[in-house]
Design an enzyme around this catalytic site. Structure first.
Site, PDB file in Angstrom:
ATOM      1  N   THR A  94      35.451 109.123  15.992  1.00 43.83           N
ATOM      2  CA  THR A  94      36.342 108.341  16.853  1.00 43.83           C
ATOM      3  C   THR A  94      37.143 107.411  15.959  1.00 43.83           C
ATOM      4  O   THR A  94      36.573 106.508  15.345  1.00 43.83           O
ATOM      5  CB  THR A  94      35.535 107.501  17.869  1.00 43.83           C
ATOM      6  OG1 THR A  94      34.760 108.382  18.674  1.00 43.83           O
ATOM      7  CG2 THR A  94      36.466 106.701  18.763  1.00 43.83           C
ATOM      8  N   LYS A 169      40.104 109.827  24.322  1.00 42.76           N
ATOM      9  CA  LYS A 169      38.836 109.103  24.119  1.00 42.76           C
ATOM     10  C   LYS A 169      39.007 107.593  24.365  1.00 42.76           C
ATOM     11  O   LYS A 169      38.210 106.974  25.069  1.00 42.76           O
ATOM     12  CB  LYS A 169      38.353 109.375  22.693  1.00 42.76           C
ATOM     13  CG  LYS A 169      37.230 108.509  22.202  1.00 42.76           C
ATOM     14  CD  LYS A 169      35.872 109.012  22.619  1.00 42.76           C
ATOM     15  CE  LYS A 169      34.772 108.060  22.162  1.00 42.76           C
ATOM     16  NZ  LYS A 169      33.475 108.432  22.644  1.00 42.76           N
ATOM     17  N   LYS A 244      34.259  98.673  19.309  1.00 41.98           N
ATOM     18  CA  LYS A 244      35.067  99.508  18.401  1.00 41.98           C
ATOM     19  C   LYS A 244      36.125 100.281  19.202  1.00 41.98           C
ATOM     20  O   LYS A 244      37.307 100.286  18.842  1.00 41.98           O
ATOM     21  CB  LYS A 244      34.164 100.500  17.646  1.00 41.98           C
ATOM     22  CG  LYS A 244      34.945 101.465  16.773  1.00 41.98           C
ATOM     23  CD  LYS A 244      34.136 102.630  16.261  1.00 41.98           C
ATOM     24  CE  LYS A 244      35.087 103.638  15.599  1.00 41.98           C
ATOM     25  NZ  LYS A 244      34.424 104.842  15.118  1.00 41.98           N
TER      26      LYS A 244
END
Ligand code: NAD
Length: 299
Positions: A94, A169, A244
């Site tokens: 990611t 995402k 994050k």
């Protein structure tokens, strides 16, 4: 298929072992000896270094912490793009959309197909091969990658061109972070109003306040016995990882000019939660944190 797998951490190790189980010839590489030992113990073939893992690979999968690691691994004279001629490149980390697009462009310039393929499902999903892959890149690259990705997942979705997987995402996780905060705040208010938590759960679950955060991951102990709230908020999905992803969403929002005020507030609140030493707890631990916070305290 001959596969080089780079990054055998919490996610990469079980994913690589699922490729081994599916019959692929997987050469694994990680900078940490303990990760390599885990791969060997699971029946994987440990490479001597990254070049060894890439040697003869038809596909390369990377599962690394952040964009900076991905740039280091792919670019430069000894990087994957230079050292894996003809291979299909799949980055499952990611990372920020800009880095994903930049590395894919460098791969394309070298004549290689590269996909950004971040996952949802966590460590449990990685172990059980029930991840969801969100994939950005060419249709031809996606078709080549699909059998490999299926061996590690239950859902594989082609989201669009390079960077679209990372975009999907962070958009999804921004919704999740906001929904979790909204759900936690509602339970904080319900407590103060003397409304029974189970009653709010039963009502909102079948009303317009419903969300996955409420009905599958309830942040208060009781209504859903399997949710992290019932095990003192052991993760699960750690608050630091949510921070994050929310930070990546804010970076992308700034770069693209998107107005995301609630995403910004969610990032700020998770930043404060992590700063309070709770980054290792599940991200639903925003509930007890908010419940203990005096009204008017500005975060
Ligand atoms: P991790 O820190 O456990 O694993 C990363 C591994 O990469 C480490 O073992 C590290 O030694 C290795 N590494 C770093 N640079 C390297 C290099 N140049 N060559 C070889 N190995 C290198 O992280 P993780 O939890 O496995 O997460 C990996 C990615 O997946 C992250 O981008 C994370 O955001 C994403 N992700 C994690 C979860 C989760 O629940 N853990 C869920 C979805 C997505």
């Amino acid at each position: 298929m001959r596969v080089g797998f780079i990054g055998l951490g919490n996610m990469g190790l079980p994913m690589a072992l699922n490729l081994v189980r599916a019959g692929h010839d997987v050469a694994g590489w990680d900078l940490q000896a303990t990760a390599m030992q885990g791969f060997a113990a699971g029946g994987g073939r440990c490479a001597g270094d990254m070049a060894d893992a890439l040697d003869g690979a038809a596909a390369v999968v990377t599962m690394l912490p952040a964009g900076t690691h991905v740039r280091t691994a792919y670019l430069g004279a000894a990087g994957i793009i230079a050292a894996a001629p003809g291979a299909l490149l799949i980055d499952a980390s990611t990372i920020d959309v800009a880095t994903a697009r930049a590395v894919a462009a460098a791969a394309a310039a070298a004549g290689l197909d590269m996909l950004d393929a971040p996952v949802s499902g966590g460590v449990a999903g990685a172990a059980a091969a029930t991840l969801t892959f969100m994939v950005g890149g060419s249709a031809a690259g996606f078709a080549r990658a699909e059998p490999l990705l299926r061996a590690m997942s239950k859902n594989v979705v082609h989201a669009g061109a390079a960077g679209a997987g990372q975009a999907a995402k962070i958009c999804n996780n921004m919704m999740l972070g906001i929904n979790m905060l909204a759900t936690a705040e509602a339970f904080v208010l319900a407590d103060r109003l003397g409304l029974d938590r189970q009653k709010l759960f039963d009502i909102a679950r079948v009303s317009s306040g419903q969300s996955w955060a409420l009905s599958s991951y309830c942040p208060v102990p009781g209504p859903l016995p399997g949710s992290p709230a019932n095990r003192d908020y052991a993760p699960g999905f750690a608050a630091a990882l949510m921070l994050k992803d929310l930070s990546l969403a804010q970076q992308a929002a700034a770069e693209s000019g998107a107005a995301t005020p609630l995403g910004a507030a969610a990032a700020q609140l998770y930043q404060a939660l992590v700063a309070a030493g709770q980054g290792g707890r599940d991200f639903s631990a925003v509930f007890p944190w908010l419940a203990a916070m005096p009204r008017g305290e500005v975060v």
